[in-house]
Motif scaffolding. Structure first.
Motif, PDB file in Angstrom:
ATOM      1  N   VAL A  97       0.826  -1.201   0.000  1.00 45.67           N
ATOM      2  CA  VAL A  97       0.000   0.000   0.000  1.00 45.67           C
ATOM      3  C   VAL A  97       0.862   1.254   0.000  1.00 45.67           C
ATOM      4  CG1 VAL A  97      -0.199   0.300   2.528  1.00 45.67           C
ATOM      5  CG2 VAL A  97      -2.120   0.945   1.023  1.00 45.67           C
ATOM      6  N   ARG A  98       0.374   2.301  -0.673  1.00 44.95           N
ATOM      7  CA  ARG A  98       1.003   3.611  -0.658  1.00 44.95           C
ATOM      8  C   ARG A  98       0.429   4.412   0.506  1.00 44.95           C
ATOM      9  NH1 ARG A  98       5.236   4.983  -4.349  1.00 44.95           N
ATOM     10  NH2 ARG A  98       5.355   3.200  -5.741  1.00 44.95           N
ATOM     11  N   LEU A  99       1.299   5.090   1.218  1.00 42.21           N
ATOM     12  CA  LEU A  99       0.904   5.809   2.419  1.00 42.21           C
ATOM     13  C   LEU A  99       1.057   7.313   2.201  1.00 42.21           C
ATOM     14  CD1 LEU A  99       2.906   3.496   4.826  1.00 42.21           C
ATOM     15  CD2 LEU A  99       0.398   3.492   4.578  1.00 42.21           C
ATOM     16  N   LEU A 100      -0.023   8.044   2.395  1.00 44.92           N
ATOM     17  CA  LEU A 100      -0.019   9.503   2.272  1.00 44.92           C
ATOM     18  C   LEU A 100      -0.151  10.108   3.658  1.00 44.92           C
ATOM     19  CD1 LEU A 100      -2.586   9.833  -0.649  1.00 44.92           C
ATOM     20  CD2 LEU A 100      -0.141  10.314  -0.814  1.00 44.92           C
ATOM     21  N   TYR A 101       0.705  11.075   3.961  1.00 42.99           N
ATOM     22  CA  TYR A 101       0.671  11.712   5.275  1.00 42.99           C
ATOM     23  C   TYR A 101       0.798  13.216   5.062  1.00 42.99           C
ATOM     24  CZ  TYR A 101       1.774  12.189  10.310  1.00 42.99           C
ATOM     25  OH  TYR A 101       1.764  12.503  11.659  1.00 42.99           O
ATOM     26  N   VAL A 102      -0.233  13.954   5.468  1.00 45.01           N
ATOM     27  CA  VAL A 102      -0.215  15.404   5.336  1.00 45.01           C
ATOM     28  C   VAL A 102      -0.029  16.001   6.726  1.00 45.01           C
ATOM     29  CG1 VAL A 102      -2.761  15.448   5.313  1.00 45.01           C
ATOM     30  CG2 VAL A 102      -1.474  17.455   4.545  1.00 45.01           C
ATOM     31  N   VAL A 103       0.943  16.896   6.854  1.00 44.45           N
ATOM     32  CA  VAL A 103       1.296  17.478   8.146  1.00 44.45           C
ATOM     33  C   VAL A 103       1.086  18.989   8.093  1.00 44.45           C
ATOM     34  CG1 VAL A 103       2.930  15.633   8.672  1.00 44.45           C
ATOM     35  CG2 VAL A 103       3.751  17.697   7.523  1.00 44.45           C
ATOM     36  N   ARG A 104       0.944  19.583   9.264  1.00 41.31           N
ATOM     37  CA  ARG A 104       0.606  21.004   9.359  1.00 41.31           C
ATOM     38  C   ARG A 104       1.402  21.649  10.478  1.00 41.31           C
ATOM     39  NH1 ARG A 104      -5.511  23.083  11.059  1.00 41.31           N
ATOM     40  NH2 ARG A 104      -5.171  25.325  10.739  1.00 41.31           N
ATOM     41  N   ASP A 105       1.646  22.938  10.360  1.00 37.48           N
ATOM     42  CA  ASP A 105       2.265  23.690  11.450  1.00 37.48           C
ATOM     43  C   ASP A 105       1.664  23.199  12.765  1.00 37.48           C
ATOM     44  OD1 ASP A 105       2.768  25.546  13.480  1.00 37.48           O
ATOM     45  OD2 ASP A 105       2.699  27.256  12.136  1.00 37.48           O
ATOM     46  N   PRO A 106       2.479  22.624  13.657  1.00 36.45           N
ATOM     47  CA  PRO A 106       1.925  22.008  14.869  1.00 36.45           C
ATOM     48  C   PRO A 106       1.111  22.953  15.737  1.00 36.45           C
ATOM     49  CG  PRO A 106       4.205  21.365  14.575  1.00 36.45           C
ATOM     50  CD  PRO A 106       3.932  22.437  13.564  1.00 36.45           C
ATOM     51  N   VAL A 107       1.504  24.213  15.821  1.00 35.17           N
ATOM     52  CA  VAL A 107       0.748  25.159  16.640  1.00 35.17           C
ATOM     53  C   VAL A 107      -0.648  25.362  16.049  1.00 35.17           C
ATOM     54  CG1 VAL A 107       0.640  27.513  17.544  1.00 35.17           C
ATOM     55  CG2 VAL A 107       2.840  26.312  17.454  1.00 35.17           C
ATOM     56  N   ALA A 108      -0.720  25.519  14.733  1.00 33.53           N
ATOM     57  CA  ALA A 108      -2.020  25.677  14.079  1.00 33.53           C
ATOM     58  C   ALA A 108      -2.850  24.400  14.205  1.00 33.53           C
ATOM     59  CB  ALA A 108      -1.826  26.040  12.612  1.00 33.53           C
ATOM     60  N   ARG A 109      -2.193  23.247  14.078  1.00 32.81           N
ATOM     61  CA  ARG A 109      -2.928  21.980  14.213  1.00 32.81           C
ATOM     62  C   ARG A 109      -3.488  21.809  15.612  1.00 32.81           C
ATOM     63  NH1 ARG A 109      -4.105  17.415  15.790  1.00 32.81           N
ATOM     64  NH2 ARG A 109      -2.826  17.759  17.651  1.00 32.81           N
ATOM     65  N   ILE A 110      -2.676  22.129  16.611  1.00 37.38           N
ATOM     66  CA  ILE A 110      -3.109  22.007  18.000  1.00 37.38           C
ATOM     67  C   ILE A 110      -4.263  22.960  18.289  1.00 37.38           C
ATOM     68  CG2 ILE A 110      -2.401  22.505  20.384  1.00 37.38           C
ATOM     69  CD1 ILE A 110       0.361  21.295  19.593  1.00 37.38           C
TER      70      ILE A 110
END
Length: 297
Positions: free
Chosen positions: A106-119
């Motif tokens: 399987v292909r794995l996609l992971y989207v990440v974001r500025d941790p402060v904005a995510r929190i």
């Protein structure tokens, strides 16, 4: 086992060739819709089966999981789903090993974001649901989920114990927002479909926290209950429509006044940066030298 979709057969249903594993509050809903809009991609109507989470739907078995996906023909080259609970270690353990056992390619996609904005977004959603009552400055450091779900390199580490690096694509929420077409070309190419197709949906943002936070916590809580009690897409949608419709008839509305935006105090921001600096530095290895580290590292 009864077929929850009602056709009594698994014929034409395929297990995923890609998984969008998170991160929570990083744009996974928008990315799920952009993926599903591609004519060579098939996704379930309900984006998050959460099958590989032991505490969720693992006990239902692989046949149940297969039935969550639509019947497809040869024109569909990629099948996938989006469960951000797959990147919530250590709250949910063992997920990558279960995925590898059933979907080794399987292909794995992971989207990440500025941790402060995510929190901040994570906190706003939990406050709107009524599951978080403490002020942000207290909650972020009292409940480990806020920081743990933002330790992106830590989450990636769990997968690299079971998958080769070339099966993982990490993108940022910021690139998805600012350079959407170019980012989606990378994503489409990674999962093996025509990268030059640009669906009309690329012009739309889906499921912004500021929109959801304006709702009453009652329907939010109902959605969460119905989702876990009735994981079948069709049954969930029927019950959601009927239950929320009844609620509207009784109350006359389901919306609450908009909540004021939550701000992150400078001292809290600085403490988050200290907590996550090492993880962000390690994340640079997955995002390249141009990654700015969100001003954290």
């Amino acid at each position: 086992m009864t077929d929850d979709d009602g056709d009594g057969t698994d014929h034409g249903r395929r297990l995923p060739t890609f998984l969008l594993i998170g991160a929570m509050k990083a744009g996974t809903t928008s990315l799920y819709h952009y993926l599903g809009a591609h004519p060579q991609v098939a996704v379930p109507q309900y984006k998050a089966p959460e099958f590989f989470v032991e505490e969720s739907n693992w006990h239902r078995g692989i046949d149940w999981y297969r039935r969550q996906f639509p019947v497809t023909g040869p024109e569909v080259l990629a099948v996938g789903e989006a469960s951000n609970s797959y990147a919530k270690h250590p709250r949910y353990r063992g997920v990558p090993a279960r995925i590898a056992a059933h979907l080794p390619d399987v292909r794995l996609l992971y989207v990440v974001r500025d941790p402060v904005a995510r929190i901040r977004s994570h906190y706003e959603t939990r406050a709107a649901e009524g599951s978080e009552r403490a002020p942000l400055a207290e909650a972020v450091f009292a409940d480990p989920i806020y920081l743990d779900y933002s330790r992106y390199a830590l989450q990636i580490d769990q997968y690299l114990e079971h998958f080769p690096r070339e099966q993982l694509l990490v993108i940022t929420s910021e690139s998805l927002r600012r350079s959407r077409e170019a980012t989606m070309r990378r994503v489409y190419d990674f999962i093996g479909v025509d990268p030059d197709h640009a669906p009309a949906e690329l012009d739309r943002d889906f499921y912004r926290t500021s929109d959801r936070a304006a709702r009453s916590p009652v329907p939010l809580a109902l959605r969460k209950f119905l989702k876990h009690r009735f994981p079948s897409t069709r049954r969930f949608k029927e019950l959601e429509t009927n239950t929320l419709g009844a609620l509207r008839r009784v109350t006359g509305r389901t919306d609450a006044p908009a909540r004021p935006a939550v701000t992150v105090p400078d001292d809290v921001r600085a403490r988050i940066a200290v907590e996550l600096a090492d993880d962000v530095r390690r994340l640079r290895g997955h995002l390249g030298a141009d990654f700015d580290g969100w001003g954290i590292a």
